[in-house]
Scaffold this motif. Sequence first.
Motif, PDB file in Angstrom:
ATOM      1  N   GLU A 205       0.839  -1.193   0.000  1.00  0.00           N
ATOM      2  CA  GLU A 205       0.000   0.000   0.000  1.00  0.00           C
ATOM      3  C   GLU A 205       0.874   1.244   0.000  1.00  0.00           C
ATOM      4  N   GLY A 206       0.614   2.147  -0.931  1.00  0.00           N
ATOM      5  CA  GLY A 206       1.282   3.434  -0.960  1.00  0.00           C
ATOM      6  C   GLY A 206       0.401   4.492  -0.328  1.00  0.00           C
ATOM      7  N   ILE A 207       1.024   5.395   0.441  1.00  0.00           N
ATOM      8  CA  ILE A 207       0.265   6.477   1.053  1.00  0.00           C
ATOM      9  C   ILE A 207       0.860   7.825   0.663  1.00  0.00           C
ATOM     10  N   GLY A 208      -0.007   8.808   0.577  1.00  0.00           N
ATOM     11  CA  GLY A 208       0.398  10.179   0.324  1.00  0.00           C
ATOM     12  C   GLY A 208      -0.615  11.099   0.967  1.00  0.00           C
ATOM     13  N   ALA A 209      -0.345  12.389   0.946  1.00  0.00           N
ATOM     14  CA  ALA A 209      -1.293  13.318   1.565  1.00  0.00           C
ATOM     15  C   ALA A 209      -1.233  14.671   0.884  1.00  0.00           C
ATOM     16  N   ALA A 210      -2.379  15.324   0.848  1.00  0.00           N
ATOM     17  CA  ALA A 210      -2.498  16.701   0.391  1.00  0.00           C
ATOM     18  C   ALA A 210      -2.584  17.613   1.596  1.00  0.00           C
ATOM     19  N   ALA A 211      -1.873  18.740   1.533  1.00  0.00           N
ATOM     20  CA  ALA A 211      -1.979  19.789   2.552  1.00  0.00           C
ATOM     21  C   ALA A 211      -2.340  21.074   1.810  1.00  0.00           C
ATOM     22  N   PRO A 212      -3.612  21.227   1.456  1.00  0.00           N
ATOM     23  CA  PRO A 212      -4.019  22.331   0.590  1.00  0.00           C
ATOM     24  C   PRO A 212      -3.917  23.689   1.284  1.00  0.00           C
ATOM     25  N   SER A 213      -3.685  24.715   0.473  1.00  0.00           N
ATOM     26  CA  SER A 213      -3.582  26.084   0.974  1.00  0.00           C
ATOM     27  C   SER A 213      -4.611  26.961   0.271  1.00  0.00           C
TER      28      SER A 213
ATOM     29  N   MET B  59      -3.388  12.849 -15.136  1.00  0.00           N
ATOM     30  CA  MET B  59      -4.084  13.537 -14.045  1.00  0.00           C
ATOM     31  C   MET B  59      -4.150  15.035 -14.311  1.00  0.00           C
ATOM     32  N   LYS B  60      -3.046  15.610 -14.785  1.00  0.00           N
ATOM     33  CA  LYS B  60      -3.029  17.046 -15.051  1.00  0.00           C
ATOM     34  C   LYS B  60      -3.964  17.401 -16.188  1.00  0.00           C
ATOM     35  N   ALA B  61      -4.094  16.519 -17.165  1.00  0.00           N
ATOM     36  CA  ALA B  61      -5.019  16.773 -18.271  1.00  0.00           C
ATOM     37  C   ALA B  61      -6.467  16.715 -17.782  1.00  0.00           C
ATOM     38  N   ARG B  62      -6.747  15.855 -16.816  1.00  0.00           N
ATOM     39  CA  ARG B  62      -8.120  15.704 -16.328  1.00  0.00           C
ATOM     40  C   ARG B  62      -8.481  16.764 -15.293  1.00  0.00           C
ATOM     41  N   VAL B  63      -7.522  17.100 -14.414  1.00  0.00           N
ATOM     42  CA  VAL B  63      -7.745  18.121 -13.377  1.00  0.00           C
ATOM     43  C   VAL B  63      -6.546  19.049 -13.414  1.00  0.00           C
ATOM     44  N   ARG B  64      -6.667  20.126 -14.158  1.00  0.00           N
ATOM     45  CA  ARG B  64      -5.494  20.954 -14.436  1.00  0.00           C
ATOM     46  C   ARG B  64      -4.981  21.691 -13.203  1.00  0.00           C
ATOM     47  N   ASP B  65      -5.900  22.214 -12.399  1.00  0.00           N
ATOM     48  CA  ASP B  65      -5.481  22.916 -11.197  1.00  0.00           C
ATOM     49  C   ASP B  65      -5.391  21.918 -10.032  1.00  0.00           C
ATOM     50  N   ASN B  66      -5.625  22.354  -8.828  1.00  0.00           N
ATOM     51  CA  ASN B  66      -5.603  21.458  -7.660  1.00  0.00           C
ATOM     52  C   ASN B  66      -4.290  20.687  -7.503  1.00  0.00           C
ATOM     53  N   PRO B  67      -3.156  21.392  -7.436  1.00  0.00           N
ATOM     54  CA  PRO B  67      -1.877  20.684  -7.338  1.00  0.00           C
ATOM     55  C   PRO B  67      -1.709  19.865  -6.070  1.00  0.00           C
ATOM     56  N   ALA B  68      -2.279  20.314  -4.938  1.00  0.00           N
ATOM     57  CA  ALA B  68      -2.131  19.525  -3.707  1.00  0.00           C
ATOM     58  C   ALA B  68      -2.824  18.177  -3.836  1.00  0.00           C
ATOM     59  N   ALA B  69      -3.991  18.176  -4.489  1.00  0.00           N
ATOM     60  CA  ALA B  69      -4.699  16.911  -4.705  1.00  0.00           C
ATOM     61  C   ALA B  69      -3.877  15.990  -5.604  1.00  0.00           C
ATOM     62  N   ARG B  70      -3.319  16.560  -6.672  1.00  0.00           N
ATOM     63  CA  ARG B  70      -2.538  15.735  -7.600  1.00  0.00           C
ATOM     64  C   ARG B  70      -1.278  15.181  -6.942  1.00  0.00           C
ATOM     65  N   VAL B  71      -0.626  16.013  -6.111  1.00  0.00           N
ATOM     66  CA  VAL B  71       0.620  15.522  -5.521  1.00  0.00           C
ATOM     67  C   VAL B  71       0.349  14.469  -4.449  1.00  0.00           C
ATOM     68  N   ALA B  72      -0.804  14.495  -3.809  1.00  0.00           N
ATOM     69  CA  ALA B  72      -1.129  13.429  -2.858  1.00  0.00           C
ATOM     70  C   ALA B  72      -1.145  12.080  -3.563  1.00  0.00           C
TER      71      ALA B  72
END
Length: 346
Positions: free
Chosen positions: A41-49, A86-99
């Motif tokens: 299992e891989g884990i990641g997290a978003a810390a949005p601003s 992912m960037k093509a589908r959701v261009r903004d929201n970088p914290a979500a993408r990096v999670a």
Amino acid sequence: MSLETSFERLTLDLADPFTISRGTQETAENVLVRISDGEHEGIGAAAPSEHYGETATTVEAVLPDLLAVVEEVGDPHALDRIEREMKARVRDNPAARVAVSIALHDLAAKRLDVPLHRYWGLDPEATPATSFTIGLDSTERMREKTESAVEAGHSVLKVKLGTDRDREIVDTIRDVAPDVHLRVDANEAWTPHEALDNIDALADFDVEFVEQPVPAENGSGLEYVHERSPLPIAADESCVTLADIPHVAERADIANIKLMKCGGLREAKRMIHAARAHGLAVMCGCMIESNAAIAAACQLAPLLDYADLDGSLLLADDPYEGVPIKGGEIDLRGVERSGTAARALD
């Protein structure tokens, strides 16, 4: 290959209220992402601003679309393809993408049973110490926080500024910690002329560099300060994506790259190499993040000149542990676990 994905929101209490020139926070909202191949299992997290237009709610809103890409591709090693789609589908929201990016890298390296820095071929000996941040507070409370940081062995401190008592604050910090490497961060609080006046005064306190002295939208103002400053200038809010690097090279000495701004671990590496090609020094910073995210940023440490990866150290409790950080030293040599080294605490 079939991949299973999920996410959940984490509300994390801070050890102390954290204040910068833009405001104060007492909790941090992170969103945890899990990606499993059935064995690992891989884990990641978003810390949005909110400063960059993201909240935990917006992260949760777009994660189903992002994780659908992961499930459709079905290969955790297809990192370039997944990040691109992912960037093509959701261009903004970088914290979500990096999670998602962090969770994928964690999973890919776990499948090979290596730490992520070894997966990338990086040298675990070549890691700068992370700074520890002293947030704005009463002068006496900032003195107490500095004393605690020094007692904990931190050799690099970053002090938040942007008040009418900035010089008093720095004088107090230096009185408590005369030997630490000292950096200051105004978080866009000064005008160009105020910045130069303040920086001239800061030069007497052996300050290493000044981070984001003027608003990001005032590019000419940042350039004006950079050309006249006796101290190096780091760009944070002015340095968000890869496209910003050429502009930052004309206006600063140091590029501050953050995973939550750029949207992917591979994109962060591209920014690091682009910054080097433009003659910039490189720092990796963070938001207030769980080790589920900080652990991944620490794996980039061998590529950095400076690190500001204390986000998890500011939390009262973190449900995850990550790369060992003792006295600010990022100890990748002490990483025995595979992947990013993040692990849920029992």
